[in-house]
Design a protein around this motif. Structure first.
Motif, PDB file in Angstrom:
ATOM      1  N   ALA A 197       2.363   7.903  -6.879  1.00  0.00           N
ATOM      2  CA  ALA A 197       3.554   8.671  -6.517  1.00  0.00           C
ATOM      3  C   ALA A 197       3.552   9.106  -5.060  1.00  0.00           C
ATOM      4  O   ALA A 197       4.621   9.188  -4.425  1.00  0.00           O
ATOM      5  N   ASP A 198       2.379   9.379  -4.493  1.00  0.00           N
ATOM      6  CA  ASP A 198       2.336   9.855  -3.113  1.00  0.00           C
ATOM      7  C   ASP A 198       2.346   8.721  -2.092  1.00  0.00           C
ATOM      8  O   ASP A 198       2.261   8.956  -0.883  1.00  0.00           O
ATOM      9  N   GLN A 199       2.482   7.477  -2.563  1.00  0.00           N
ATOM     10  CA  GLN A 199       2.538   6.323  -1.664  1.00  0.00           C
ATOM     11  C   GLN A 199       3.924   5.682  -1.620  1.00  0.00           C
ATOM     12  O   GLN A 199       4.106   4.634  -1.015  1.00  0.00           O
ATOM     13  N   ILE A 200       4.896   6.325  -2.246  1.00  0.00           N
ATOM     14  CA  ILE A 200       6.258   5.811  -2.231  1.00  0.00           C
ATOM     15  C   ILE A 200       7.219   6.982  -2.108  1.00  0.00           C
ATOM     16  O   ILE A 200       7.100   7.981  -2.821  1.00  0.00           O
ATOM     17  N   HIS A 201       8.136   6.871  -1.156  1.00  0.00           N
ATOM     18  CA  HIS A 201       9.141   7.922  -0.960  1.00  0.00           C
ATOM     19  C   HIS A 201      10.491   7.253  -0.762  1.00  0.00           C
ATOM     20  O   HIS A 201      10.670   6.453   0.162  1.00  0.00           O
ATOM     21  N   ILE A 202      11.429   7.575  -1.643  1.00  0.00           N
ATOM     22  CA  ILE A 202      12.764   6.990  -1.570  1.00  0.00           C
ATOM     23  C   ILE A 202      13.781   8.092  -1.797  1.00  0.00           C
ATOM     24  O   ILE A 202      13.697   8.822  -2.795  1.00  0.00           O
ATOM     25  N   GLY A 203      14.735   8.197  -0.896  1.00  0.00           N
ATOM     26  CA  GLY A 203      15.762   9.204  -1.106  1.00  0.00           C
ATOM     27  C   GLY A 203      16.595   9.446   0.131  1.00  0.00           C
ATOM     28  O   GLY A 203      16.309   8.923   1.220  1.00  0.00           O
ATOM     29  N   ASP A 231       0.813  -1.210   0.000  1.00  0.00           N
ATOM     30  CA  ASP A 231       0.000   0.000   0.000  1.00  0.00           C
ATOM     31  C   ASP A 231       0.851   1.265   0.000  1.00  0.00           C
ATOM     32  O   ASP A 231       0.476   2.269  -0.604  1.00  0.00           O
ATOM     33  N   SER A 232       1.980   1.202   0.677  1.00  0.00           N
ATOM     34  CA  SER A 232       2.873   2.350   0.725  1.00  0.00           C
ATOM     35  C   SER A 232       4.242   1.894   1.217  1.00  0.00           C
ATOM     36  O   SER A 232       4.358   0.833   1.866  1.00  0.00           O
ATOM     37  N   THR A 233       5.272   2.688   0.900  1.00  0.00           N
ATOM     38  CA  THR A 233       6.618   2.326   1.349  1.00  0.00           C
ATOM     39  C   THR A 233       7.497   3.554   1.352  1.00  0.00           C
ATOM     40  O   THR A 233       7.289   4.496   0.585  1.00  0.00           O
ATOM     41  N   TYR A 234       8.478   3.540   2.244  1.00  0.00           N
ATOM     42  CA  TYR A 234       9.508   4.570   2.200  1.00  0.00           C
ATOM     43  C   TYR A 234      10.870   3.948   2.437  1.00  0.00           C
ATOM     44  O   TYR A 234      11.002   2.869   3.011  1.00  0.00           O
ATOM     45  N   GLN A 235      11.882   4.668   1.968  1.00  0.00           N
ATOM     46  CA  GLN A 235      13.289   4.325   2.213  1.00  0.00           C
ATOM     47  C   GLN A 235      14.018   5.633   2.500  1.00  0.00           C
ATOM     48  O   GLN A 235      14.070   6.522   1.656  1.00  0.00           O
ATOM     49  N   LEU A 236      14.530   5.767   3.709  1.00  0.00           N
ATOM     50  CA  LEU A 236      15.250   6.961   4.127  1.00  0.00           C
ATOM     51  C   LEU A 236      16.686   6.581   4.465  1.00  0.00           C
ATOM     52  O   LEU A 236      16.916   5.591   5.170  1.00  0.00           O
ATOM     53  N   ASN A 237      17.628   7.363   3.978  1.00  0.00           N
ATOM     54  CA  ASN A 237      19.043   7.030   4.155  1.00  0.00           C
ATOM     55  C   ASN A 237      19.807   8.200   4.746  1.00  0.00           C
ATOM     56  O   ASN A 237      19.568   9.355   4.378  1.00  0.00           O
ATOM     57  N   THR A 238      20.742   7.898   5.642  1.00  0.00           N
ATOM     58  CA  THR A 238      21.635   8.913   6.196  1.00  0.00           C
ATOM     59  C   THR A 238      23.070   8.423   6.096  1.00  0.00           C
ATOM     60  O   THR A 238      23.341   7.222   6.122  1.00  0.00           O
ATOM     61  N   ALA A 239      24.003   9.377   5.974  1.00  0.00           N
ATOM     62  CA  ALA A 239      25.427   9.064   5.978  1.00  0.00           C
ATOM     63  C   ALA A 239      26.197  10.359   6.198  1.00  0.00           C
ATOM     64  O   ALA A 239      25.621  11.456   6.191  1.00  0.00           O
ATOM     65  N   GLY A 240      27.506  10.250   6.373  1.00  0.00           N
ATOM     66  CA  GLY A 240      28.336  11.418   6.646  1.00  0.00           C
ATOM     67  C   GLY A 240      29.453  11.612   5.648  1.00  0.00           C
ATOM     68  O   GLY A 240      30.490  12.193   5.970  1.00  0.00           O
ATOM     69  N   ASN A 241      29.246  11.133   4.416  1.00  0.00           N
ATOM     70  CA  ASN A 241      30.275  11.302   3.379  1.00  0.00           C
ATOM     71  C   ASN A 241      29.929  12.479   2.471  1.00  0.00           C
ATOM     72  O   ASN A 241      28.875  13.106   2.600  1.00  0.00           O
ATOM     73  N   THR A 242      30.808  12.797   1.526  1.00  0.00           N
ATOM     74  CA  THR A 242      30.565  13.941   0.644  1.00  0.00           C
ATOM     75  C   THR A 242      29.369  13.701  -0.276  1.00  0.00           C
ATOM     76  O   THR A 242      28.740  14.663  -0.731  1.00  0.00           O
ATOM     77  N   ASP A 243      29.041  12.456  -0.534  1.00  0.00           N
ATOM     78  CA  ASP A 243      27.862  12.150  -1.348  1.00  0.00           C
ATOM     79  C   ASP A 243      26.614  12.710  -0.673  1.00  0.00           C
ATOM     80  O   ASP A 243      25.789  13.384  -1.307  1.00  0.00           O
ATOM     81  N   PHE A 244      26.468  12.461   0.615  1.00  0.00           N
ATOM     82  CA  PHE A 244      25.277  12.921   1.323  1.00  0.00           C
ATOM     83  C   PHE A 244      25.332  14.413   1.612  1.00  0.00           C
ATOM     84  O   PHE A 244      24.284  15.075   1.659  1.00  0.00           O
ATOM     85  N   LEU A 245      26.521  14.967   1.802  1.00  0.00           N
ATOM     86  CA  LEU A 245      26.633  16.420   1.932  1.00  0.00           C
ATOM     87  C   LEU A 245      26.217  17.096   0.625  1.00  0.00           C
ATOM     88  O   LEU A 245      25.458  18.076   0.628  1.00  0.00           O
ATOM     89  N   ASN A 246      26.684  16.567  -0.486  1.00  0.00           N
ATOM     90  CA  ASN A 246      26.312  17.087  -1.802  1.00  0.00           C
ATOM     91  C   ASN A 246      24.800  17.042  -2.009  1.00  0.00           C
ATOM     92  O   ASN A 246      24.196  17.981  -2.543  1.00  0.00           O
ATOM     93  N   MET A 247      24.166  15.975  -1.538  1.00  0.00           N
ATOM     94  CA  MET A 247      22.734  15.792  -1.794  1.00  0.00           C
ATOM     95  C   MET A 247      21.839  16.599  -0.867  1.00  0.00           C
ATOM     96  O   MET A 247      20.621  16.513  -0.966  1.00  0.00           O
ATOM     97  N   LEU A 248      22.426  17.418   0.015  1.00  0.00           N
ATOM     98  CA  LEU A 248      21.601  18.352   0.774  1.00  0.00           C
ATOM     99  C   LEU A 248      20.990  19.407  -0.146  1.00  0.00           C
ATOM    100  O   LEU A 248      19.985  20.037   0.207  1.00  0.00           O
TER     101      LEU A 248
END
Length: 364
Positions: A257-263, A214-231
């Motif tokens: 679209a409003d039932q899936i969030h990935i990023g 019915d719905s899903t999310y994927q949330l990711n955190t990290a401390g590398n330049t990839d994640f700093l860049n993606m702010l």
């Protein structure tokens, strides 16, 4: 088999893990962590880096085996003694490869662009004898990626595109590589066992077991330049498309679209290259009864991609040897999040194994 001569764009954490990995497996007999210790006759020991490009003053002009350990790189060091390779990191064009907001962060966390004039990328590729360019530029580097893609075409060098700027999966660029007689594997590398491949597998499991998602999310955190860049959210458009389509492609009926969030969720400096994924799937099973699954996955981000990149590179080399040009669909479907053609992972793996076997026959 002959060696595989590769050039690297972006001497960051992923490049560090790749270079360390080549040295690690060359030094010992242990093949743990490799899906294919040998692929079409090629081993990881056959990979030779002959050129490297970056824009950070702490890396440009240094030997590659030193630059991979320079700040802001912060991935795990699992092979500290990388033997000399004779490759000096060259200054590449900055273009859109360095997000402006990064200048607001401490120097040890961010890029520090050099003032050195950029080199002629195509000329360096020709001089080095590179056969395949591996693109590790930051997410959102559209202009910079296209610059290097054009340099590949000019220098007659194949490409493995590890970032979510669409080249192999974009008809215009795919045709350019095909017309030039060059193979390309892309776009946006899947990790060996990361957030996206895990999410895909679980989504397919729900689907195969008759549980409606019915719905899903994927949330990711990290401390590398990839994640700093993606702010910088404006750099994430293609990344969100890539990761979302990678999961949607595993469902018989895609979610609204409003039932899936990935990023990416946030930049957490003390995590360094440790990426943490928080994943939730809500579904409906027998009798209309609801259920949900929650998962927390912790991985070292850059080595997690290395085990897949080495297969993508070797598949690209097999295509070169066999005279196959344009996007290599089977290898792209197995190794990339946004390939020209999405497949179920089981089908993609089978297709890639078939491609490897057929390429070997074509070389005889």
């Amino acid at each position: 088999m002959s060696e595989i001569r590769i050039a690297i764009v972006g001497v960051g954490n992923c490049a560090s893990s790749l270079v360390q990995g080549i040295a690690y497996y060359t030094a010992g007999a242990d093949t743990t962590g490799l899906l294919h210790p040998e692929l079409g006759g090629y081993r990881i020991q056959d990979l030779r880096i002959v050129a490297a490009f970056d824009i950070d003053k702490r890396k440009v002009g240094r030997l590659l085996e030193e630059a991979i350990f320079a700040a802001p790189n912060n991935t795990k060091i699992f092979c500290p003694d990388v033997p000399p390779g004779g490759v000096t990191v060259q200054m590449g064009p900055i273009l859109d490869g360095c997000a402006n907001h990064m200048m607001d962060y401490p120097l040890h966390l961010r890029f520090d662009p050099a003032s050195t004039p950029p080199v002629d990328v195509a000329q360096i590729l020709r001089r080095s004898g590179a056969e395949i360019l591996v693109n590790y530029l930051p997410v959102g580097s559209q202009q910079a990626t296209e610059h290097y893609a054009q340099a590949c075409l000019d220098a007659k060098v194949a490409m493995v595109n590890c970032i979510p700027v669409f080249i192999a999966s974009e008809a215009k660029w795919a045709k350019k590589f095909a017309d030039r007689g060059l193979p390309i594997v892309g776009d946006d590398i899947k990790a060996q066992l990361g957030a996206t491949i895990t999410h895909r597998a679980l989504a397919r499991l729900f689907n195969d077991r008759g549980v409606r998602i019915d719905s899903t999310y994927q949330l990711n955190t990290a401390g590398n330049t990839d994640f700093l860049n993606m702010l910088a959210r404006e750099r994430l458009h293609s990344k969100k498309i890539s990761k979302t389509q990678a999961v949607q492609s595993q469902l018989d009926v895609p979610l609204e679209a409003d039932q899936i969030h990935i990023g990416p969720a946030d930049f957490v400096p003390f995590q360094k290259d440790n990426k943490i994924c928080f994943l939730r799937i809500e579904g409906t099973g027998f009798g209309g009864v609801p259920m949900n699954l929650e998962l927390r996955l912790s991985v070292e981000d850059s080595p997690n991609s290395g085990g897949v990149v080495v297969d993508a590179v070797r598949c690209c080399k097999l295509a070169l040897d066999a005279g196959i040009s344009g996007p290599i669909e089977a290898a792209s479907a197995w190794t990339m999040k946004h390939p020209p053609t999405q497949m179920l992972d089981s089908d993609a793996k089978a297709a890639m194994e078939q491609f490897i076997a057929q390429s070997a026959v074509m070389q005889r």
